[in-house]
Design an enzyme around this catalytic site. Structure first.
Site, PDB file in Angstrom:
ATOM      1  N   ASP A 190       0.845  -1.191   0.000  1.00  0.00           N
ATOM      2  CA  ASP A 190       0.000   0.000   0.000  1.00  0.00           C
ATOM      3  C   ASP A 190       0.883   1.244   0.000  1.00  0.00           C
ATOM      4  O   ASP A 190       1.986   1.230  -0.550  1.00  0.00           O
ATOM      5  CB  ASP A 190      -0.927  -0.042   1.223  1.00  0.00           C
ATOM      6  CG  ASP A 190      -2.300   0.528   0.929  1.00  0.00           C
ATOM      7  OD1 ASP A 190      -2.388   1.754   0.747  1.00  0.00           O
ATOM      8  OD2 ASP A 190      -3.279  -0.237   0.883  1.00  0.00           O
ATOM      9  N   HIS A 194      -3.811   5.876   3.470  1.00  0.00           N
ATOM     10  CA  HIS A 194      -4.593   4.691   3.121  1.00  0.00           C
ATOM     11  C   HIS A 194      -4.021   3.428   3.756  1.00  0.00           C
ATOM     12  O   HIS A 194      -4.747   2.602   4.319  1.00  0.00           O
ATOM     13  CB  HIS A 194      -4.645   4.546   1.599  1.00  0.00           C
ATOM     14  CG  HIS A 194      -5.511   3.418   1.121  1.00  0.00           C
ATOM     15  ND1 HIS A 194      -4.997   2.205   0.752  1.00  0.00           N
ATOM     16  CD2 HIS A 194      -6.851   3.326   0.966  1.00  0.00           C
ATOM     17  CE1 HIS A 194      -5.976   1.408   0.374  1.00  0.00           C
ATOM     18  NE2 HIS A 194      -7.121   2.065   0.493  1.00  0.00           N
ATOM     19  N   ASN A 245     -14.104  -0.615  -6.329  1.00  0.00           N
ATOM     20  CA  ASN A 245     -15.213   0.257  -5.940  1.00  0.00           C
ATOM     21  C   ASN A 245     -15.953   0.910  -7.097  1.00  0.00           C
ATOM     22  O   ASN A 245     -16.538   1.970  -6.933  1.00  0.00           O
ATOM     23  CB  ASN A 245     -14.688   1.383  -5.039  1.00  0.00           C
ATOM     24  CG  ASN A 245     -14.177   0.877  -3.714  1.00  0.00           C
ATOM     25  OD1 ASN A 245     -14.614  -0.169  -3.242  1.00  0.00           O
ATOM     26  ND2 ASN A 245     -13.247   1.583  -3.126  1.00  0.00           N
ATOM     27  N   SER A 254     -11.673  -1.704   0.245  1.00  0.00           N
ATOM     28  CA  SER A 254     -10.359  -1.809   0.874  1.00  0.00           C
ATOM     29  C   SER A 254     -10.442  -1.750   2.391  1.00  0.00           C
ATOM     30  O   SER A 254      -9.465  -2.032   3.078  1.00  0.00           O
ATOM     31  CB  SER A 254      -9.415  -0.720   0.365  1.00  0.00           C
ATOM     32  OG  SER A 254      -9.799   0.541   0.844  1.00  0.00           O
TER      33      SER A 254
END
Length: 754
Positions: A146, A179, A271, A332
């Site tokens: 990430d 994130h 998404n 996520s």
């Protein structure tokens, strides 16, 4: 190999499965020679067949990375290098295994204005009762690929171990976006420490692998490298809250490498409310979608045949960059819950394989929509209590009960499963749904040769014929199956009772869409002629580097609009348009899943159209190619001078305009009726000139003929195809034709025509 664009590479967006919906990309305007793109750098990934790369390639490119054990280079073209010429030189090089652009990964950032009670999702997945048995996984390493992790967050740092920053190997994998810290807190925020929140596992080894920068951007090369790094440095689980709609071989190789080393990969579905992104769409990845606060499919959550499970995705309270806490949403936020649950299962059962962990999570999930698997929520919402208490003996055949066609278990295409048959007592039914007709290769794997064979029967959709195979050892079969649901039955029986009492098996399938009816048309000299510009062409890219060539003929000067639409975001269409003997025009203004359209001035002559997928991959999907031609006088139906060129009049009320150029010109139209109907045909001419309109049946027998400055004719026609011909005695006669279709009530006294 596939020939790519003749302009700077427009990267594929890899969508981070963040808390909200994806921002829509605004397509850039077309320019004759350069198309504006969302590129970062002109980078290419090349895998070589030999253990070294030719130094000649560095004449036009800078070497950014060389991974000798993978035989992979990452290159950036030098300034002023012509991309088309460079690709033409290298794409067919026999020493190259594959060459493709280096994709950009980008986070989608949208403001979040929702806030609810903290960590309510823990109750929804029944984690507290699971914690009574196991709540910590001290020996399990979970790699998070990430933006990094906040290494000093008080609720995380005790669980963070060494990782890597692949953007800058001299720097720490510190989160500079937020994130990655959100994701890490859901997985393994320190539990029972009198502060903050508790992760799914209270104690674990979180390995930060930073592959995205502070903007949330990286590339597929870094992600592939990150997967390999995590595998080679002891990760048991790899979590990927990122994805892209388009398949890439470099990513697939990295996922397969993790599988070969018994490492479980968990990935968010995405998404966009569309098909699953990759890597979640790979069959050897545990894919995770999201449900909303009402335990219903979240409208943003991607779905499809490879979706495994869902978890709560709305308003997930978690750790925040800078030491605090925040609430985020999206797939996520769902995927880390599954990764944490997988760690708890590994802690309780250290000898489980990744596939067994995956199956426990799937088979213990709570149904959300319908009983069993469905494409919006997979096997259902995870249930940590049931997973921790799942009877391991059920792993041998977790699809039971599936003894009848009615209870057949879903068998996604391009997937595999494990089952068990009991001698003379058991039948296992599965169903596979194909979006298009295609070839399916089934492979049955057995651990040993049997004395009594297993019988495998395939029941194709809407076919009266079934296919029966008897197998004593591992066998592979290939069948051409229709679109829709087909059934597979496995049976192990022996009236003499000589067989083994139980037999375990594995069954895998490989699905490929059929080639379209225009093949073989991979080269210009094999171009398929399109005799009617009003024809809609439906095609497929059934193999890698499939080029579909077509030929059209234009008889008048005018404007030709070329349209290509696709039914999947896996496909990024590129059009080549080329007059015979002239230089080609490339049309590629939009991205994956979007319609390409271009209007071109043409003169009489032969033209060639080549269609391809930008990435050159085999695609499960279809495209539609169609044209609109407008003469210099404004007639949009030409050429329609013959019945085979007839323009369709589709709909119950159609107004169309045309021009009769001279006494030899005729305009033909086609009507397709799906039931008996009253039709009304009106023809008008603003110049007070005569028209002649004739209606024909499918055999081109005249039904009626009408002439005059105004035409008005009503007929009762039965189901079938009909033609209308319009002509005029005077040149350049413009007209308006109105076609009205009424459902036949049977009350109008008119002549019936067949």
């Amino acid at each position: 190999m596939m020939q790519y664009k003749n302009h700077i590479w427009r990267p594929i967006l890899l969508v981070i499965a963040l808390l909200f919906l994806l921002d829509m990309l605004v397509p850039k305007p077309y320019e004759p020679s350069i198309i504006q793109t969302h590129h970062k750098e002109n980078e290419w990934i090349i895998k070589w067949k030999k253990n070294d790369y030719p130094k000649e390639i560095l004449n036009d490119a800078m070497l950014l990375n060389w991974v000798p054990e993978l035989r992979v280079t990452k290159l950036r073209l030098k300034e002023n290098v012509n991309l088309s010429e460079w690709l033409k030189k290298w794409e067919n090089n026999p020493d190259i295994e594959y060459i493709h652009p280096n994709s950009i990964i980008r986070i989608s950032q949208v403001p979040n204005d929702l806030f609810f009670s903290k960590q309510t999702y823990l109750k929804k997945i029944h984690i507290t009762k699971a914690w009574d048995q196991v709540n910590s996984t001290s020996d399990i390493t979970i790699a998070i690929l990430d933006t990094g992790i906040d290494l000093e967050h008080p609720d995380l740092k005790a669980n963070v171990v060494d990782g890597i920053n692949l953007l800058d190997r001299n720097a720490k994998p510190q989160d500079d976006n937020g994130h990655g810290t959100n994701v890490a807190g859901i997985v393994a925020a320190v539990g029972n420490n009198s502060m903050g929140i508790a992760g799914i596992t209270w104690k674990a080894k979180l390995m930060p692998v930073k592959v995205l920068d502070k903007k949330g951007e990286g590339d597929s090369f870094l992600v592939g490298q990150g997967i390999r790094y995590a595998v080679d440095h002891g990760a048991k689980i790899i979590l990927l809250s990122l994805g892209e709609p388009v398949y890439t071989p470099f990513m697939k190789e990295a996922v397969d490498y993790a599988q070969s080393k018994n490492v479980l990969i968990v990935a968010a579905s995405g998404n966009e409310g569309d098909q699953l992104n990759y890597p979640a769409a790979f069959s050897n990845v545990l894919s995770v979608g999201a449900v909303n606060q009402n335990d219903q499919h979240a409208r943003y959550s991607n779905y499809g045949q490879q979706l495994d499970v869902v978890a709560p995705g709305d308003n997930i309270y978690t750790t925040e960059l800078g030491g605090g806490y925040t609430t985020n949403s999206g797939t996520s936020m769902a995927a880390p819950q599954v990764a944490g649950l997988a760690a708890l299962l590994y802690q309780k059962y250290p000898n489980l394989t990744p596939k067994e962990v995956e199956n426990i999570i799937k088979f213990s999930a709570d149904d959300v929509d319908q009983v069993g698997w469905d494409e919006k929520t997979g096997f259902g919402k995870i249930n940590a209590e049931r997973a921790i208490n799942f009877p391991l003996e059920k792993l041998k055949d977790g699809f039971e009960p599936n003894d009848t066609k009615v209870t057949a278990a879903v068998f996604p295409y391009n997937d595999s499963l494990h089952g068990e048959l009991t001698l003379n007592q058991d039948r296992d039914w599965y169903k596979i749904e194909l979006p298009y007709k295609g070839v399916v290769e089934f492979q049955l794997s057995l651990e040993q040769t049997l004395t009594t064979p297993i019988q495998l029967t395939v029941f194709p959709n809407e076919m009266n014929k079934d296919f029966v195979y008897k197998m004593k050892d591992s066998t592979k079969i290939s069948l051409n199956l229709p679109q829709g649901i087909s059934y597979i039955q496995l049976e192990y029986s022996d009236p003499n009772q000589k067989g083994m009492s139980r037999v375990e098996y594995s069954l895998a399938n490989r699905y490929r869409i059929n080639q379209d009816r225009f093949e073989n048309n991979d080269n210009l000299w094999e171009a398929s002629p399109i005799p009617n510009l009003n024809q809609i062409v439906k095609g497929t890219f059934h193999k890698e580097h499939d080029w579909d060539w077509y030929q059209i003929e234009v008889n008048q000067s005018g404007e030709l609009t070329v349209n290509v639409s696709v039914d999947t975001n896996r496909l990024d269409p590129v059009i080549w348009f080329q007059a015979k003997g002239k230089k080609k025009l490339e049309i590629d203004e939009k991205g994956s899943g979007e319609k390409e359209e271009k209007t071109i001035s043409v003169t009489p002559g032969i033209y060639y159209i080549r269609l391809a997928d930008y990435n050159g991959y085999e695609v499960i999907g279809e495209y539609l190619l169609y044209f609109q031609f407008t003469t210099s006088d404004g007639d949009t139906h030409e050429p329609n001078d013959l019945p085979k060129e007839a323009s369709p009049l589709a709909g119950s009320y159609v107004i169309t305009k045309g021009i009769i150029f001279d006494e030899k010109d005729q305009d033909w139209f086609q009507i397709d009726l799906h039931q008996t109907a009253m039709i009304e045909v009106k023809g008008t001419n603003g110049q007070n000139q005569k028209l002649k309109v004739v209606l024909y049946n499918q055999q081109l027998d005249a039904i009626w003929e009408n002439s005059g400055t105004t035409i008005n004719q009503i007929s009762r026609l039965t189901k079938g195809s009909y033609y209308i011909r319009v002509e005029a005695p005077n040149p350049l006669t413009s007209y308006q034709l109105i076609f009205i279709q009424h459902i036949d009530s049977g009350n109008v006294n008119r002549t019936s025509y067949q």
